[in-house]
Design a protein around this motif. Structure first.
Motif, PDB file in Angstrom:
ATOM      1  N   GLU A   5     -15.726 -19.824 -24.868  1.00  0.00           N
ATOM      2  CA  GLU A   5     -16.797 -20.306 -25.745  1.00  0.00           C
ATOM      3  C   GLU A   5     -16.464 -20.045 -27.217  1.00  0.00           C
ATOM      4  N   GLU A   6     -15.834 -18.915 -27.503  1.00  0.00           N
ATOM      5  CA  GLU A   6     -15.452 -18.624 -28.886  1.00  0.00           C
ATOM      6  C   GLU A   6     -14.378 -19.594 -29.359  1.00  0.00           C
ATOM      7  N   GLU A   7     -13.436 -19.915 -28.474  1.00  0.00           N
ATOM      8  CA  GLU A   7     -12.408 -20.894 -28.838  1.00  0.00           C
ATOM      9  C   GLU A   7     -13.035 -22.271 -29.068  1.00  0.00           C
ATOM     10  N   ALA A   8     -14.044 -22.609 -28.259  1.00  0.00           N
ATOM     11  CA  ALA A   8     -14.725 -23.892 -28.441  1.00  0.00           C
ATOM     12  C   ALA A   8     -15.470 -23.924 -29.773  1.00  0.00           C
ATOM     13  N   LEU A   9     -16.078 -22.795 -30.147  1.00  0.00           N
ATOM     14  CA  LEU A   9     -16.751 -22.723 -31.442  1.00  0.00           C
ATOM     15  C   LEU A   9     -15.752 -22.873 -32.585  1.00  0.00           C
ATOM     16  N   LEU A  10     -14.564 -22.293 -32.409  1.00  0.00           N
ATOM     17  CA  LEU A  10     -13.521 -22.426 -33.422  1.00  0.00           C
ATOM     18  C   LEU A  10     -13.131 -23.890 -33.613  1.00  0.00           C
ATOM     19  N   GLN A  11     -12.901 -24.588 -32.510  1.00  0.00           N
ATOM     20  CA  GLN A  11     -12.547 -26.005 -32.602  1.00  0.00           C
ATOM     21  C   GLN A  11     -13.698 -26.821 -33.208  1.00  0.00           C
ATOM     22  N   LEU A  12     -14.922 -26.441 -32.853  1.00  0.00           N
ATOM     23  CA  LEU A  12     -16.095 -27.147 -33.382  1.00  0.00           C
ATOM     24  C   LEU A  12     -16.163 -27.021 -34.904  1.00  0.00           C
ATOM     25  N   GLU A  13     -15.916 -25.813 -35.425  1.00  0.00           N
ATOM     26  CA  GLU A  13     -15.959 -25.609 -36.867  1.00  0.00           C
ATOM     27  C   GLU A  13     -14.814 -26.341 -37.563  1.00  0.00           C
ATOM     28  N   GLU A  14     -13.645 -26.376 -36.919  1.00  0.00           N
ATOM     29  CA  GLU A  14     -12.511 -27.099 -37.505  1.00  0.00           C
ATOM     30  C   GLU A  14     -12.830 -28.584 -37.656  1.00  0.00           C
ATOM     31  N   VAL A  15     -13.361 -29.171 -36.596  1.00  0.00           N
ATOM     32  CA  VAL A  15     -13.680 -30.604 -36.631  1.00  0.00           C
ATOM     33  C   VAL A  15     -14.778 -30.888 -37.657  1.00  0.00           C
ATOM     34  N   PHE A  16     -15.798 -30.029 -37.700  1.00  0.00           N
ATOM     35  CA  PHE A  16     -16.930 -30.293 -38.596  1.00  0.00           C
ATOM     36  C   PHE A  16     -16.528 -30.137 -40.062  1.00  0.00           C
ATOM     37  N   SER A  17     -15.669 -29.159 -40.366  1.00  0.00           N
ATOM     38  CA  SER A  17     -15.224 -28.993 -41.751  1.00  0.00           C
ATOM     39  C   SER A  17     -14.425 -30.202 -42.213  1.00  0.00           C
ATOM     40  N   VAL A  18     -13.585 -30.743 -41.318  1.00  0.00           N
ATOM     41  CA  VAL A  18     -12.825 -31.953 -41.662  1.00  0.00           C
ATOM     42  C   VAL A  18     -13.772 -33.137 -41.840  1.00  0.00           C
ATOM     43  N   THR A  19     -14.763 -33.241 -40.957  1.00  0.00           N
ATOM     44  CA  THR A  19     -15.730 -34.341 -41.053  1.00  0.00           C
ATOM     45  C   THR A  19     -16.498 -34.278 -42.372  1.00  0.00           C
ATOM     46  N   LEU A  20     -16.943 -33.091 -42.755  1.00  0.00           N
ATOM     47  CA  LEU A  20     -17.670 -32.948 -44.020  1.00  0.00           C
ATOM     48  C   LEU A  20     -16.788 -33.324 -45.204  1.00  0.00           C
ATOM     49  N   ASP A  21     -15.528 -32.967 -45.130  1.00  0.00           N
ATOM     50  CA  ASP A  21     -14.611 -33.314 -46.215  1.00  0.00           C
ATOM     51  C   ASP A  21     -14.437 -34.825 -46.311  1.00  0.00           C
ATOM     52  N   HIS A  22     -14.330 -35.494 -45.160  1.00  0.00           N
ATOM     53  CA  HIS A  22     -14.205 -36.953 -45.151  1.00  0.00           C
ATOM     54  C   HIS A  22     -15.484 -37.616 -45.661  1.00  0.00           C
ATOM     55  N   ILE A  23     -16.639 -37.083 -45.261  1.00  0.00           N
ATOM     56  CA  ILE A  23     -17.910 -37.650 -45.738  1.00  0.00           C
ATOM     57  C   ILE A  23     -17.999 -37.538 -47.255  1.00  0.00           C
ATOM     58  N   ASN A  24     -17.545 -36.423 -47.776  1.00  0.00           N
ATOM     59  CA  ASN A  24     -17.583 -36.240 -49.226  1.00  0.00           C
ATOM     60  C   ASN A  24     -16.691 -37.255 -49.933  1.00  0.00           C
TER      61      ASN A  24
END
Length: 694
Positions: A5-24
């Motif tokens: 679950e911690e590894e899944a949270l890590l991947q989730l944060e990686e994807v979301f940070s990239v998504t936010l950067d693209h949205i910006n």
């Protein structure tokens, strides 16, 4: 070792940070560029909203990167970096607040169609970017207008991210077990983000409802009501309700105000000053505002319950100054709004308060407590209020029409009028210090001119309904005389004495400010005349003169041909001369004004105060300054008590004794009563014991 679950949270944060950067880079920056350099107010508002959304998006990206970094530390150093050190767990409230800021910025843009209008300015560009926007819409279609796609692209990634947060956090809580030291943090974070899902859904629904409302109103009304920061909570077109006595056509409940639409008229009421009367059933409930009482009537009890509950919770939310989380009505207890509140309101109805703005404490729709009242013409009142009226100590300033000066009234008020002791300064001309009743000078008072006044005068005495009446002393520096005597309707009326600056005294009777009948004239050389004379103290008519040496002259007096005194009468030289060893001169007025008739203005209010039982709320009005209550006085002077017991232990007993004393006025009965005052169980006489009088 880290859990899956911690590894899944890590991947989730990686994807979301990239998504936010693209949205910006791909969405927000082009939107800001399209809205740059606006030339109209609406364009400037859109630019401001987009800039706020961009700032909140960057903060969300920054906190996501920090959370990602803590997860990476946990993954690489699981032994030294415990689960409780994860930013997502120990700072869950901080992360939640940043998410809420982004949601509120985003929904503010939705309310006023910022994305749709910004897209129209570069419609060809956004049509070409439709495929690019599809990457932010996982599992959703990109059909529809470009503006609609932009709305979804800025919301859907966050909604999916929060949903995954909740899923993985709940899984992590199950994995680590109930006895893990960090389980409480994990469960708390899962609960917060679960609530955030509900908050996001409600915020978006309210924003879309407010946006849809704008299209049903005229452009003028829509611009006024549907502002970016305001949210529609309930519409009478969804759940019908009628409001009387206004007979409004439509009722709108926003998160900060209640709006009644009646033709072209818009009636707006601040929810902070709306009271919902409790304990109502059936299809009707009542609302109170500072100037109105409304009856809300629905078609069925269910509709009444919905409206009453939503209005009540909206009032609570408005008073707290922040939105309920996660849903309306889920804020901090109590869920019932308080009866006493603070707020500002401008009165519109005709009356004393018309156009005046009151700011201060309220109770059930009326000013109650401490507050400030200001009128457009410059008048203002600062003080205490009770049930909508000035009541208690207050200071009122009233501007003078001709000059840049103010009349200042520092007084006690009762039911909207000055009552009790007060000090009134009329510009720079005169000052009154004394008692009032129903807004007028009444009772004892002193009216004195200021040093800046063109004429110097002073009156000390009794007043009645704003006029000098009763016993009083007036000093007139222009005439150089002082009047001591009775007044009526602002004129000298009754027995009185005039003392001139030259030392001449006159005692006689006045009527309508004029001397009538015979009188007594005492000159500076101690000569005494008894008879009639003129206003300028010229002897005229029958009279008698007693000279300092004891001689008397009795006869008729008048003006001589050369302007001197002409007399015809009998001179008696047989009178005894005064004692040469005595320095006492003749005096007028002895016994003419008994004490009880002179100072009724002082004795009367005090007697009324005592007869009323010395109520605490009247002490300041009587004495003119703050006094301690009897209980406070006893506590502050406990060190003066001789008894060992607490002073309040004998309060009731002493009051009973004092009441019995009032019933025994005769000396013998009074002495028997006092002998009863002795310590319990002791036989000592009352004179042998110290008494606690406090």
């Amino acid at each position: 070792m880290c859990s899956p679950e911690e590894e899944a949270l890590l991947q989730l944060e990686e994807v979301f940070s990239v998504t936010l950067d693209h949205i910006n880079n791909l969405v927000l920056q082009p939107l800001l560029k399209a809205a740059a350099e606006p030339s109209d107010p609406w364009g400037r508002e859109c630019l401001s909203l987009l800039q706020q959304l961009h700032r909140s998006s960057r903060r969300l990206w920054e906190v996501t990167k920090e959370s990602l970094h803590s997860l990476q530390e946990r993954l690489h150093h699981p032994d030294s970096f415990g689960l409780e050190a994860l930013l997502l767990l120990h700072s869950a409230d901080h992360i939640l607040q940043i998410h809420i800021e982004y949601i509120e910025s985003y929904t503010s843009c939705v309310v006023v169609n910022v994305f749709q209008k910004a897209a129209k300015r570069r419609s060809e560009y956004w049509r070409a970017q439709r495929k690019m926007l599809q990457q932010f819409l996982s599992g959703m279609s990109s059909a529809g207008s470009v503006g609609t796609v932009l709305v979804q692209a800025l919301h859907q990634p966050l909604a999916h991210h929060v949903q995954q947060y909740v899923f993985f956090l709940l899984s992590l809580a199950d994995t680590i077990g109930e006895h893990h030291p960090s389980r409480e943090l994990v469960v708390h974070a899962a609960e917060l983000f679960g609530n955030l899902q509900s908050f996001m859904s409600q915020e978006l629904d309210q924003a879309m409802a407010t946006q849809a409302l704008r299209h049903t109103l005229s452009s003028r009304v829509g611009d006024v009501l549907c502002t970016p920061s305001r949210r529609l909570l309930q519409d009478s077109q969804d759940i019908p309700v009628t409001v009387t006595p206004l007979r409004s056509e439509r009722v709108l409940l926003f998160d900060d105000s209640l709006v009644l639409l009646q033709g072209h008229s818009v009636h707006t009421f601040d929810l902070k000053l709306v009271w919902v009367e409790p304990g109502q059933d059936g299809c009707m409930f009542h609302l109170l505002t500072p100037e109105e009482k409304f009856f809300f009537c629905s078609k069925d009890p269910q509709g009444r319950v919905v409206w009453q509950w939503k209005v009540t919770q909206a009032v609570c939310q408005a008073l707290r100054g922040k939105k309920d989380f996660p849903l309306l009505g889920a804020g901090l207890k109590p869920s019932e709004p308080p009866s006493c509140r603070c707020g500002a309101y401008t009165f519109l109805s005709e009356g004393r308060f018309c156009q005046a703005t009151y700011e201060g404490e309220w109770y059930w729709g009326k000013p109650h407590g401490k507050g400030t009242l200001k009128w457009p013409d410059g008048r203002n009142h600062v003080g205490e209020f009770c049930q909508g009226l000035e009541h208690g100590f207050g200071i009122r300033l009233v501007p003078q029409a001709s000059e840049d000066k103010f009349d200042c009234y520092k007084c006690h008020w009762r039911e909207g009028s000055m009552c009790g002791y007060g000090i009134c300064e009329n510009g720079t001309s005169e000052v009154y210090k004394g008692y009032f009743q129903e807004g007028l000078r009444h009772g004892f008072g002193v009216l004195e001119s200021t040093p800046q006044a063109p004429q110097s005068c002073r009156y000390t005495g009794h007043w009645e309904k704003g006029q000098r009446s009763g016993y009083g002393i007036a000093e007139d520096s222009d005439r150089g005389e002082r009047y001591i005597g009775m007044w009526q309707a602002d004129q000298r009326h009754g027995p009185g004495i005039i003392v001139t600056q030259a030392g001449v005294c006159f005692q006689g009777t006045f009527q309508a400010d004029k001397m009538v009948g015979p009188g007594i004239l005492l000159s500076e050389d101690d000569s005494l005349y008894e008879g009639t004379f003129t206003r300028d103290l010229t002897l005229l008519g029958k009279g008698k003169v007693t000279f300092p040496n004891g001689f008397t002259l009795e006869g008729s007096f008048g003006s001589g041909a050369g302007g001197g005194l002409h007399t015809q009468g009998v001179l008696d030289t047989a009178g005894l001369p005064p004692d040469p060893g005595s320095t006492r001169k003749r005096q007028l007025g002895l016994g003419a004004f008994p004490v009880e008739s002179r100072w009724q203005g002082i004795c009367g209010p005090f007697q009324d105060f005592v007869r009323a039982g010395c109520p605490g709320d009247l002490q300041e009005a009587l004495l003119g300054f703050h006094v301690q209550s009897s209980k406070e006085l006893r506590k502050s002077q406990e060190y003066l008590c001789c008894e060992r017991t607490h002073p309040e232990d004998h309060t009731g007993r002493m009051e009973d004794i004092l009441e019995e004393l009032l019933q025994h006025r005769e000396p013998e009965a009074l002495q028997q009563c006092l002998r009863k005052v002795r310590a319990p169980g002791e036989g000592a006489d009352w004179r042998d014991r110290p008494m606690n009088i406090f």
